[in-house]
Enzyme design. Sequence first.
Site: not given
Length: 574
Positions: A406, A410
Site C-alpha cells: 500500500y 508513496y
Amino acid sequence: MNAVAVPAVYHNPRFECEQRRWLDNALRRTRYMSGALGRWHEGQLQRGKTLYDVNQETLGYINRLSRADFNLTAYDSELCELAESMPSKFIKLRDAAMGERQSAGGWSDGGTKRVIESRGWGDTLSALVDKSPTEAAAERLESRYSLGLDYAAMVKKYGEDGAGHRLADHLWWRKLLRKTAHRGTEGVLRELGAVCKKRAPYVSNVTLRRYLEQQRRNRLLLENLEAENEDGESFTLAQLSDLGVSNPHNRFAELMVRNRGFEEWVEKENKYQPQVGPSSGFVCMFYTWTTPSKYHAVNYDGAINPKYSGASPVDAMKYLNKQWQKARAAIKREGLEIFGFRVAEPHHDGTPHWHIMLFVRCYQAAQLTDILRAYVMAEDGDEAGADKYRFDVVAIDPAKGGPAGYIVKYISKNIKGIGVGIDEEADDYAVVTSARVQAWASVWGIRQFQQIGGPPVTPYRELRRAARNKENLPVEVQECEQLQLLMDAADKSDWCEYTDQMGGAVCARVLRPLQAAQFVRDTLGKYGDAVMVLAGLWSHFVGPMIRSRFHSWTVRARERLPDVGCRAPPLAPA
C-alpha cells in the site's frame, strides 16, 4: 520582456506609455521573475482590481525580493560574491558595536547617566551595555537583510565562540544567502500562482532548473575528490556516495525492507496470540493529514486561494509537526502501542501533507483514530470541506494487499517514481514529477520519510558494516550468539528478525540491546566545536565496543577543482 496591457479605462496614450515604462523598469529589478510577476499584474487587472492597487501590490513583491544590496533573484555567482563580503561587514559592525558599548559604559556614571535617563534613553543605554558586540552586529545584519538569523539560537546550539566563527566565515554566509534567496523567490512564485498543477506542479520551473544544476555541480565535485585509507585503497567520493542511502535506489530499497519487515513481524506476532483473542493482535491503519485551507496558495483550478495566509511549506510542516507532537503525547498518555512510517509529500501547489502508516493493537485502533482526527482538526476544523479533505483513514485489509504494497506507491513517487505510472496530483508520469518532488524537499528542507517507533536504523546500518569485517571484531563479539543473530539478520536485510532480536517493535529505546557508540573527535571542527563521531555500537551482551568503522580516510582533490561552488549559468525566465 512583453509589455503589460493596460485596461481601457486608462486608455490615454501618454498615461499608457508612462505606465508601461514604470512597470518595465520595476520588473527589471526582479530579473528572471519578471515574466511571472508581469503575468500576475495583467491577471489582476483583468479580474477587476484597480491599477493603483495592483501597482502597489507589485511594488510590495519587488521590495520583498530586494533587501539592501541583497537581491533574492541574483544569480549564484552574485550570491557568492555577496557572501565573500559578509564577514567584513560583520566585523565592521562588531567593532562599531564594541565602540558604542564602551562609550555607553563611560556615560553610565554620575550626572550624564541621570540626564540620559531623564530623556528616556535608558533602555537604549541598557541595550548597548548588556548586548555583546557580536550579538549587536548579528542583529543589525538581520534587520538589514531579513535572513532569519537568530543569534540566541546559535549561541544555544554552538556557544558564543562557535556562533562568532560562523558569522566570520564566507562559506557559512554563502549557504545562508542561498537558502534565503531560493526560499524567498519560490515563496513569491507560489503566491503569484506560478506553482500549481496547471503551470508547474510542486515547485516552479526556476527552482527545478536550479536544483538540477546544483545536483550536477555536486556530482562533479564528488567525482573530483578522492578518499584514501591507511591501506592505500582509494575511491572517489562519488563511488562512496553511491554505496550509501544517498543513492536513491539504495534509499528506496532500505525503506521497503523496513516496511516489509514490520509487516512480517506483525504477521508473526499475531500468530502467537490466538489464545488471548483476535483483538490483541496488530492491525495496520493508514491515515492522511492535510493542513487547513489557509496554508494552500493555489486551488486545483489554478486560481489563487482567497483564504491563503501567505504561509510557506515550512510553516505548514511546523503546523503538522506541532499537531503530531500533541497527538504523540496523547497516545503515550493513553498507553497505545504504535509503530510505522510517515511520508511527507506535496500537494500540487507545494503545500505538504502527511501519509501515516501505523500498526496498532486491534482494540486500540478506534481510540488512535479519534486522537489523530481530533488534533489534525483542532485548527479551522469547522471550515467548509474540512470533514472531507483534512483527515482520511483506511484500515488495511491483508486479504486485498499488505501494508508494504500500500505504501510503496508513496515512497516510490517521492524518490524515483518507478512503477507508479501517472502521478494524479501533477497529471504527469511519476518518473518525470519525482524530480520536482526532490527539488521541493530540497528547497524547503522537508524531511520526506520518518520511522515512527520500532528499533532504530543506525545500529542496523552499523551491524551491516561490522558483518563485512567479522575477523576484525573482538573474540567476545564473535562468540556472542545474540550478537551473531543480530549481525546475520542485518547482513541479510531481514528487518523482521532484526526487530525481534532488538526487543520487538514496541520497546523502550533504553531496553534495546544495542546503542550507537559516539565519541568526541580528538581535533576540533572548522568552527572550534567539539565534533561527535560514530565509531560503532555498545551492547548489553558484551563489554567491548563493537567497532564498525575500521579505516581512517584522507580526502584530497584528484586534480585542480573547477569552481563548481559558485558559478552557474543564468536561469531562464520563470
